[in-house]
Each structure stands twice: as C-alpha cells, then as structure tokens.
Design an enzyme around this catalytic site. Structure first.
Site, PDB file in Angstrom:
ATOM      1  N   LYS A  34      -7.851 -10.719 -10.007  1.00  0.00           N
ATOM      2  CA  LYS A  34      -8.929 -10.958  -9.051  1.00  0.00           C
ATOM      3  C   LYS A  34     -10.081  -9.962  -9.250  1.00  0.00           C
ATOM      4  O   LYS A  34      -9.825  -8.803  -9.553  1.00  0.00           O
ATOM      5  CB  LYS A  34      -8.317 -10.774  -7.658  1.00  0.00           C
ATOM      6  CG  LYS A  34      -9.138 -11.273  -6.511  1.00  0.00           C
ATOM      7  CD  LYS A  34      -8.286 -11.293  -5.248  1.00  0.00           C
ATOM      8  CE  LYS A  34      -8.860 -10.335  -4.230  1.00  0.00           C
ATOM      9  NZ  LYS A  34      -8.090 -10.261  -2.992  1.00  0.00           N
TER      10      LYS A  34
ATOM     11  N   LYS B  52       0.834  -1.210   0.000  1.00  0.00           N
ATOM     12  CA  LYS B  52       0.000   0.000   0.000  1.00  0.00           C
ATOM     13  C   LYS B  52       0.860   1.248   0.000  1.00  0.00           C
ATOM     14  O   LYS B  52       0.521   2.249  -0.634  1.00  0.00           O
ATOM     15  CB  LYS B  52      -0.959  -0.011   1.194  1.00  0.00           C
ATOM     16  CG  LYS B  52      -2.057  -1.025   0.981  1.00  0.00           C
ATOM     17  CD  LYS B  52      -3.290  -0.766   1.831  1.00  0.00           C
ATOM     18  CE  LYS B  52      -4.393  -1.762   1.491  1.00  0.00           C
ATOM     19  NZ  LYS B  52      -5.139  -2.216   2.659  1.00  0.00           N
TER      20      LYS B  52
ATOM     21  N   LYS C 109     -13.162  -4.674  -5.900  1.00  0.00           N
ATOM     22  CA  LYS C 109     -13.973  -3.452  -5.933  1.00  0.00           C
ATOM     23  C   LYS C 109     -13.198  -2.253  -6.452  1.00  0.00           C
ATOM     24  O   LYS C 109     -13.787  -1.260  -6.836  1.00  0.00           O
ATOM     25  CB  LYS C 109     -14.514  -3.152  -4.542  1.00  0.00           C
ATOM     26  CG  LYS C 109     -13.411  -2.804  -3.550  1.00  0.00           C
ATOM     27  CD  LYS C 109     -13.472  -3.641  -2.317  1.00  0.00           C
ATOM     28  CE  LYS C 109     -12.173  -3.470  -1.565  1.00  0.00           C
ATOM     29  NZ  LYS C 109     -11.853  -4.521  -0.649  1.00  0.00           N
TER      30      LYS C 109
END
Ligand code: TRP
Length: 346
Positions: free
Chosen positions: A209, A119, A212
């Site tokens: 994958k 991240k 969202k």
C-alpha cells in the site's frame, strides 16, 4: 423528527497521500454531499486519537486545521445544515463517556484488537501507550454519543466498529436502553455500497500500500508534494519487463497501479482506462500521461486548499461543536444516570 446519523472520523496526524485522498477523504466528502438532506452527517477530527502513538505535538494544532481545510478543499459544503464538522477534543463528553465505558470493557477484548497487536509487535510493549490499548473505547464513545447508525469505515476499523456495537448492546442489556446500537457491519456495507475497490500502491514497491511511513518517500505522493517533483516520482515508478501494458495485478503490479492511479485522478472508470492503453508497448509514454495528470491534479488541489478560508472553517467548527455538545451531553447524561453518577430525574 431527527434524521438518522452517518458519522465518520479521519485521523489528523501525518502527511496525507493521494492514497488517503482517493481512498478516504474524497469518498467521505462525496458520500456526505449525496446523503445530506436525508441524513445528518457528522464528520469529525479525532484529535484525541492522534497521539495514541507518538507524534510531534508542536505540529498537532496545524494538522488539525489542515485536516478541516482538506475536507473543504475536497468539496465538503460548509454551509449545509445537515453537515457537522467538529473536533473531538472540543466536546468533553467524548472523554467522559470513554471513562464510563472503560469500566465495562475487558482487558482481554482490547488485547485481541488486531491494530493494537500489530502496533505492539512493531514498537514493543514498553513503548505502547494505554491510550493505544483502549483507543477502541474512545472510538465507541465517538459513535454512541451521537446515536449514529451508519459509520463508513475501512476494513482496518471493522473490528473497532464491532466493539462499539458490542459495548452498546452490553450496556443496554444490563441497564435498559441507553445507547442506539449502530447497524451491523454487513448492513453498513450494503448501505454504502462497494467502491471501485481501487487502492493506490507504493510506486517503488507496488505490492504494498502507498503509505506515509515509507522511508524514502520516493514511492509515495503526498498531497503537499511539489507537482513537478511528484511527476518525477511517477516517471521513476517501478514497472516490469513484459513490454506490453496489461492490467494484471499479479504479473504487472506497477503498470496496474499506474492504471488505477490514472483512473482515480481522472475520476473515471478502470475498464475505460485499461481500454485506452491495453497492449501499448511504450511504458515511457504511458507514464508521461500519468505524470501529467498527477501534476495537474496536485496543482489544482493545492490551489483549492490555499483558497479555503480559515475564517469559514473556524466558524463551521465552532457552530458544529456548539450544536454537537448538546447532543453529546444528552447521551452522556443518560449514561451517567444509568450508572448512578446522576440522579435519575436530573
Ligand atoms: N479510528 C479511526 C481511524 O483510525 C478514526 C476514528 C476515530 C473513527 N473515531 C471514529 C472512525 C469513529 C469512525 C468513527 O481511521
């Protein structure tokens, strides 16, 4: 005798996809139904973890409630005495134990966590919060407060679970028995068994994958999608030019993904689905079957979700939070005594 505890948390923020549903929510609920009786099941909503990365705080409250409703709609029995459903932030011991554990955690070991590194690489140092940095410490507190042995998590959380074991062992070897050390990850895998290993991929790019964070949303089916619109997304899913249906993740990732999605929607077995469509040449017809199944699943699920009683959810949360506060506070007290914050005989 208290029962051994299985504990698991599912993050509340963001719209959940059918990938989250079949990959996390449903397996968790099925596991809870299966193991309750013999085990105590702690399912919680890690709302303090929700904003380790930036979110819209106006939506958090609704997301937390929606999360709890999702569990119920997925079949979690709210009236089972061994099943507890609670919000992390309602039990203040989570924050308090986190502080204590923070002070026994190395900056280096947190900096090595893959999720943190990934991240940070994505959004940059300056925008990464200290909360994200020591998120595994809070997660360790979530686990240790309840003396939990078994924690079903995906591979992405494995390192954090190892850390929970490390910090528990570290505290125990320094101070004597303070915490129950969760079982080694390998034993956890043996206990929970392997699932079918089906992972829903993006409809537009079936090599990645379904997530969202996809920009257009065209490759992703959200649990809240209009069923008709979701069926259209299936119809426009990327396939290939092979011209024949085969299950081959390398050569035919799109078709293979649709075969897996269909299997999950029907609750069946992959080999059986493959057997049904293998060798067929009309992709359109096959897609229609998957689209219809998707539509039916979403319509039914959304109906069930709408029927979940908020009063029942709130009552369950309150009762669980009150019971789990007792357990958590007992562990917190032990830790406080250990580090000298409370007299040993208090
Ligand atoms: N970090 C987990 C996730 O992102 C959620 C979580 C928080 C959790 N605390 C936990 C999972 C404790 C298991 C046990 O998915």
């Amino acid at each position: 005798m208290t029962k051994p505890t299985i504990l698991t948390g599912l993050r509340a923020n963001n719209d959940l996809t059918i990938g989250n549903y079949f990959g996390a929510i449903l397996p968790m609920v099925d596991m809870a139904k299966q193991k309750a009786g013999e085990y105590q099941i702690n399912m919680f909503i890690p709302d303090l973890h929700s904003f380790t990365t930036p979110i819209n705080h106006d939506e958090l409250q609704e997301q937390i409630m929606n999360n709890a409703r999702l569990f119920a709609a997925a079949g979690l029995p709210l009236d089972h005495d061994d099943i507890y459903l609670y919000r992390q932030s309602y039990i203040s011991a989570h924050s308090e134990l986190t502080w204590i554990l923070n002070c026994f955690t190395g900056v280096g070991e947190m900096g090595r966590m893959t999720e943190f590194k990934d991240k940070t690489a994505k959004i940059g140092d300056d925008r990464v919060s200290v909360g994200l940095f020591n998120y595994p410490v809070l997660m360790a507190a979530d686990i240790l407060l309840y003396n939990a042995d078994l924690i079903p998590v995906g591979d992405d959380q494995r390192q954090h679970l190892e850390f929970a074991r490390d910090i528990a062992e570290r505290m125990n070897s320094r101070f004597g028995d303070v915490f129950v050390v969760p079982k080694p990850v390998k034993e956890q895998h043996e206990f929970f068994g392997k699932d079918q290993g089906l992972r829903i991929k993006d409809l537009q790019d079936p090599t990645k994958k379904m997530s969202k964070s996809d920009d257009s949303g065209k490759g992703v089916i959200f649990l809240g999608d209009d069923p008709e619109a979701a069926a259209k997304k299936i119809m426009s899913a990327t396939t290939d030019t092979e011209g024949e249906i085969h299950f081959d993740r390398e050569k035919q990732p799109g078709i293979s993904n649709l075969l897996e999605i269909l299997t999950l929607l029907r609750g069946g077995d992959l080999q059986q689905t493959i057997g049904e469509f293998e060798g067929q040449t009309r992709y359109g017809e096959f897609k229609k079957v998957v689209a219809n199944e998707t539509k039916a699943f979403l319509a039914t699920f959304q109906e069930r979700l709408a029927a979940v009683s908020d009063e029942a959810i709130t009552a369950k949360l309150r009762a669980s939070e009150s019971a789990m506060t007792q357990t958590a506070n007992a562990t917190l007290r032990r830790a406080q005594q250990t580090v000298g914050l409370r007299p040993k005989d208090s």
